[in-house]
Design an enzyme around this catalytic site. Structure first.
Site, PDB file in Angstrom:
ATOM      1  N   LYS A 129      12.841  -3.136   5.001  1.00 21.00           N
ATOM      2  CA  LYS A 129      12.510  -2.432   6.238  1.00 21.00           C
ATOM      3  C   LYS A 129      13.816  -1.920   6.853  1.00 21.00           C
ATOM      4  O   LYS A 129      14.872  -2.515   6.624  1.00 21.00           O
ATOM      5  CB  LYS A 129      11.806  -3.419   7.180  1.00 21.00           C
ATOM      6  CG  LYS A 129      11.452  -2.860   8.557  1.00 21.00           C
ATOM      7  CD  LYS A 129      10.668  -3.894   9.358  1.00 21.00           C
ATOM      8  CE  LYS A 129      10.658  -3.548  10.834  1.00 21.00           C
ATOM      9  NZ  LYS A 129       9.307  -3.368  11.364  1.00 21.00           N
TER      10      LYS A 129
ATOM     11  N   ARG B  66       3.888 -10.461  17.932  1.00 20.97           N
ATOM     12  CA  ARG B  66       4.490 -10.406  19.271  1.00 20.97           C
ATOM     13  C   ARG B  66       3.516 -10.942  20.295  1.00 20.97           C
ATOM     14  O   ARG B  66       3.854 -11.085  21.467  1.00 20.97           O
ATOM     15  CB  ARG B  66       4.846  -8.959  19.630  1.00 20.97           C
ATOM     16  CG  ARG B  66       5.947  -8.427  18.757  1.00 20.97           C
ATOM     17  CD  ARG B  66       6.220  -6.968  19.045  1.00 20.97           C
ATOM     18  NE  ARG B  66       6.922  -6.399  17.909  1.00 20.97           N
ATOM     19  CZ  ARG B  66       7.399  -5.180  17.870  1.00 20.97           C
ATOM     20  NH1 ARG B  66       7.270  -4.399  18.908  1.00 20.97           N
ATOM     21  NH2 ARG B  66       8.020  -4.755  16.800  1.00 20.97           N
TER      22      ARG B  66
ATOM     23  N   GLU C  19       0.000  -3.280  10.059  1.00 19.19           N
ATOM     24  CA  GLU C  19       0.958  -4.373  10.200  1.00 19.19           C
ATOM     25  C   GLU C  19       0.700  -4.948  11.585  1.00 19.19           C
ATOM     26  O   GLU C  19       0.947  -4.290  12.591  1.00 19.19           O
ATOM     27  CB  GLU C  19       2.382  -3.813  10.079  1.00 19.19           C
ATOM     28  CG  GLU C  19       3.471  -4.824  10.324  1.00 19.19           C
ATOM     29  CD  GLU C  19       4.858  -4.174  10.418  1.00 19.19           C
ATOM     30  OE1 GLU C  19       5.151  -3.216   9.665  1.00 19.19           O
ATOM     31  OE2 GLU C  19       5.642  -4.617  11.275  1.00 19.19           O
TER      32      GLU C  19
ATOM     33  N   THR D 248       6.824  -8.411  12.653  1.00 17.15           N
ATOM     34  CA  THR D 248       7.649  -9.152  13.605  1.00 17.15           C
ATOM     35  C   THR D 248       7.609 -10.653  13.317  1.00 17.15           C
ATOM     36  O   THR D 248       7.567 -11.475  14.233  1.00 17.15           O
ATOM     37  CB  THR D 248       7.240  -8.853  15.071  1.00 17.15           C
ATOM     38  OG1 THR D 248       6.843  -7.485  15.192  1.00 17.15           O
ATOM     39  CG2 THR D 248       8.403  -9.069  16.024  1.00 17.15           C
TER      40      THR D 248
HETATM   41  C1  3PG Z   1       8.127  -2.101  14.677  1.00 18.00           C
HETATM   42  O1  3PG Z   1       7.824  -3.206  15.060  1.00 18.00           O
HETATM   43  O2  3PG Z   1       8.271  -1.852  13.489  1.00 18.00           O
HETATM   44  C2  3PG Z   1       8.397  -1.045  15.674  1.00 18.00           C
HETATM   45  O3  3PG Z   1       8.462  -1.572  16.940  1.00 18.00           O
HETATM   46  C3  3PG Z   1       7.453   0.099  15.698  1.00 18.00           C
HETATM   47  O4  3PG Z   1       8.145   1.037  16.426  1.00 18.00           O
HETATM   48  P1  3PG Z   1       7.475   2.192  17.310  1.00 18.00           P
HETATM   49  O5  3PG Z   1       6.657   1.495  18.359  1.00 18.00           O
HETATM   50  O6  3PG Z   1       8.645   2.945  17.867  1.00 18.00           O
HETATM   51  O7  3PG Z   1       6.634   3.019  16.384  1.00 18.00           O
END
Ligand code: 3PG
Length: 212
Positions: free
Chosen positions: A129, A45, A41, A69
């Site tokens: 999600k 960002r 994924e 995101t």
């Molecule tokens: C996401 O975007 O789904 C999370 O930020 C992933 O979270 P993590 O960096 O705590 O694994």
């Protein structure tokens, strides 16, 4: 269920990637695939997301590459144009969700309250999600929410790692887990793709201990 969602369920773990530099996209795709997890994924960002999705698909066409995101329609369009096969959003945006459903694009909107879950269920969705998972109560909250919505499953992300992956995957309401622990920014920036491959292998191993 849609084939893309079926593949995510089979992989059990979705690496959540933040790429600052498109030069890292190809070696990262190879490391994830080599580690046994041909899936990513790629989060919107950073400015590198769109080109990275394209490069990862070109490098490893067998990989399942989605966009994460995603918070507006412009990003949805850019992600799809780059070849993203699924869309993940941190929250529930009706415009994004409805566009994806009408166009048969797999979409995983973030739902952490019953009100948000109702919006998804009303649209006939079976997977959402759950983000940020640890901060919103983790597996206990998932179980409690799921008890009111039979048939619905969650893809938690946020705070998941080697120490709690098993706990999440033991819960049948968890569809798959997302996380960045095997693709940490520092490892990518340092070009340490061997370590990424190793951590990916570890994630696959841990996940298959729980769900064979
Ligand atoms: C996401 O975007 O789904 C999370 O930020 C992933 O979270 P993590 O960096 O705590 O694994």
């Amino acid at each position: 269920m849609n084939d893309v969602l079926k593949r995510i369920e089979q992989y059990k773990v979705v690496p959540v990637v933040v790429l600052e530099n498109t030069d890292h996209a190809a070696p990262l795709a190879k490391a994830l695939t080599g580690g046994g997890l041909p899936c990513a994924e790629v989060t919107f960002r950073t400015a590198a997301a769109e080109a990275s999705i394209r490069l990862m698909k070109q490098t490893c066409p067998e990989m399942l590459v989605g966009a994460g995101t995603v918070i507006n329609m412009e990003q949805v369009e850019r992600a799809l144009h780059a070849g993203a096969e699924f869309i993940v959003s941190p929250g529930f945006d009706s415009e994004i969700v409805d566009y994806c459903l009408v166009n048969h694009i797999p979409v995983l909107p973030g739902c952490v309250t019953p009100t948000e879950v109702i919006r998804a269920v009303k649209r006939g969705m079976h997977v959402v999600k759950f983000f940020p998972a640890e901060q919103y109560g983790g597996v206990d909250t998932i179980r409690a929410l799921a008890s009111a919505f039979p048939g619905l499953r969650f893809m938690p992300t946020g705070g998941i790692g080697p120490s709690n992956l098993k706990e999440y995957l033991r819960c049948d309401k968890v569809f798959a887990c997302g996380g960045s622990w095997m693709v940490k920014k520092e490892l990518i920036a340092a070009g340490n793709f061997d370590r990424i491959r190793e951590l990916t292998r570890g994630a696959v191993r841990t996940a298959s201990h729980v769900r064979g």
